[in-house]
Enzyme design. Structure first.
Site, PDB file in Angstrom:
ATOM      1  N   ASP A 195      36.115  41.088  35.222  1.00  0.00           N
ATOM      2  CA  ASP A 195      34.661  41.572  34.682  1.00  0.00           C
ATOM      3  C   ASP A 195      33.545  40.699  35.180  1.00  0.00           C
ATOM      4  OD1 ASP A 195      32.748  42.639  32.272  1.00  0.00           O
ATOM      5  OD2 ASP A 195      32.660  40.490  31.951  1.00  0.00           O
ATOM      6  N   GLU A 251      50.516  37.291  44.519  1.00  0.00           N
ATOM      7  CA  GLU A 251      50.392  38.349  45.429  1.00  0.00           C
ATOM      8  C   GLU A 251      50.631  39.696  44.871  1.00  0.00           C
ATOM      9  OE1 GLU A 251      48.910  38.439  48.467  1.00  0.00           O
ATOM     10  OE2 GLU A 251      48.096  36.466  47.961  1.00  0.00           O
TER      11      GLU A 251
END
Length: 498
Positions: A195, A251
């Site tokens: 966000d 990852e």
């Protein structure tokens, strides 16, 4: 940009991600508020739609002063929605349906009720003088600085005053969020929507923002648009903070940023994140030149997947049908789901939902309640099947019927979304625009498919193509038929390329 393995495509590179606004999705205990058990009861619907992942708007502990984007505990579920056991149930049942679960992470600020604000206030950004440190404006209007009545000091809040901004140059702030992202990934979360991530770090000298020299590249509220936000966001060393989030997530998790910047300015972010939302497309006018320009800014080299995740709707903006007209809602689905790269659907857009009237009590101070009304599942059930209680926002009917009715209607927009998601899996290769009538947008996807969309208010001549694979109006764009000479307004189709 982070290197991508050459041999194996990452799961998100062509994914369809479905945004769930939990409060408005499905209520299970008749308190009028959607919750995690309610979501779990609707996973078969999402599986039938064909989505690859769901993104949950915040479910953390919160006083709900900003719909859960004001957090007091990043490691627990608010009782409004359930508990960690209910969340684990959603993860397990989603996994059984090959649906991944992403969370909404809000790292730039907390609730003012977070214990840190009193117990460790230096985690936040404070003015060094008895008043605002500079001229920075809040996104929702007014100064970005407010006085803490208890201490007399002035603190920074990019959003509402009860959402103080964290100081991301402190090691203890960074280490906390590295651990928080790891906590959820180890639980089974597949990624995060970050966000307001361009607001994560600001100028350490707190210099004044200069006046805006002209119209900003993306729309803002009037007073916020008066400044060029050179120092109040997007600090040159923001990569240091993003690196922490990547280390915590690992990852294999998808990190997609709500980066409210032009696509051309995402370079630093993409060194650590996988994509940013396509705000140019979200805000584009429904005109071929505007839509084409927005798409071109989000494409990668040679027309392949680029730096963005495509999005046409979310909980913060008017519904697609309200922005571009209900006649164009199906054509917008064709556009969204035929672009290369990840695509995000906001809950209810697949039903053609429109904005509602809001409620008697304003839940959102920024006026976004109309975009957040509960899902309409079934015309024959009270409150459209959302809840047997009094909904937190009133339910409102959908012109094409509820999900149950649209499932049985082969011409419904819901079945258009389902079919397009299926067709999308067969579409490979880069996007190449075609020169066509000025009212149309047309492009090839690789050597196999052609997409044609009429964005004009009248019929336009369709370019030649092979048989139709899926069209917005099956009565005139039937599967396997050749396209008509004229394409009516609000119509679009995917065809085999010739």
């Amino acid at each position: 940009m982070r290197p991508t393995p050459q041999k194996q495509e990452r799961w998100w590179e062509r994914a369809v991600i479905y945004q769930v606004y939990p409060r408005s999705f499905q209520d299970s205990n008749d308190d009028g508020i959607g919750d995690l058990p309610g979501l779990m009861s609707r996973l078969d619907y999402l599986n039938g739609l064909g989505v690859d992942a769901i993104w949950l708007s915040p479910i953390y502990r919160s006083p709900m002063a900003d719909g859960g984007y004001d957090i007091t505990d990043y490691l627990d579920v608010d009782p409004l929605f359930g508990d960690l056991a209910a969340f684990d149930g959603v993860l397990a049942e989603s996994k059984a349906r090959a649906i991944r679960v992403m969370m909404d992470l809000v790292p730039s600020h907390t609730s003012i009720e977070h214990p840190w604000f009193r117990e460790d206030p230096e985690r936040y950004i404070w003015s060094d003088r008895p008043g605002p440190a500079n001229n920075w404006m809040g996104v929702f209007g007014g100064s970005a600085w407010s006085r803490d009545e208890r201490s007399g000091r002035w603190y920074l809040h990019t959003f509402f005053p009860d959402q103080p901004d964290l100081n991301w140059r402190l090691d203890r702030v960074r280490s906390y969020f590295e651990g928080a992202t790891r906590f959820w990934v180890q639980r089974g979360v597949a990624g995060f929507r970050l966000d307001a991530i361009n607001c994560l770090m600001k100028d350490p000298l707190l210099r004044d923002d200069p006046p805006a020299a002209g119209q900003l590249p993306l729309p803002h509220r009037d007073d916020y648009a008066q400044l060029d936000h050179l120092y109040s966001q997007n600090a040159p060393d923001i990569g240091d903070g993003l690196r922490v989030l990547r280390e915590g997530a690992g990852e294999d998790a998808m990190l997609v940023g709500e980066i409210y910047l032009p696509s051309a300015e995402l370079g630093t972010y993409l060194e650590h994140l996988d994509a940013g939302f396509s705000f140019e497309l979200l805000h584009a006018t429904w005109h071929p030149a505007s839509v084409r320009a927005a798409i071109e800014m989000g494409l990668g080299p040679g027309g392949g997947p680029g730096p963005v995740a495509w999005v046409l709707g979310n909980h913060d903006c008017p519904r697609i049908a309200d922005r571009i007209g209900g006649i164009n809602a199906g054509a917008a689905a064709v556009l969204l789901l035929t672009l290369p790269g990840a695509a995000v659907i906001y809950q209810g857009d697949e039903l053609g939902m429109t904005d509602g009237p809001g409620g008697a009590r304003h839940e959102d101070r920024a006026g976004r309640d109309p975009h957040r009304h509960p899902m309409w599942w079934d015309d024959s059930s009270p409150n459209g099947g959302f809840s047997h209680g009094d909904p937190w926002l009133p339910t409102h009917e959908v012109s094409g019927g509820g999900a149950a009715q649209q499932t049985e209607d082969p011409d419904s927009i819901l079945n258009l979304y389902r079919d397009l998601i299926s067709v999308r899996r067969e579409m490979t290769g880069p996007l190449d625009f075609l020169d066509v009538d000025e009212g149309l947008l047309a492009y090839r996807r690789g050597s196999s498919h052609l997409v044609v969309i009429n964005l004009a208010d009248e019929a336009r001549p369709a370019p030649p193509s092979g048989p139709i694979v899926r069209g917005t109006h099956p009565a005139v764009l039937a599967q396997g038929s050749m396209p008509p000479a004229l394409l009516g307004p609000g119509t679009a189709f995917v065809a085999l390329a010739t």
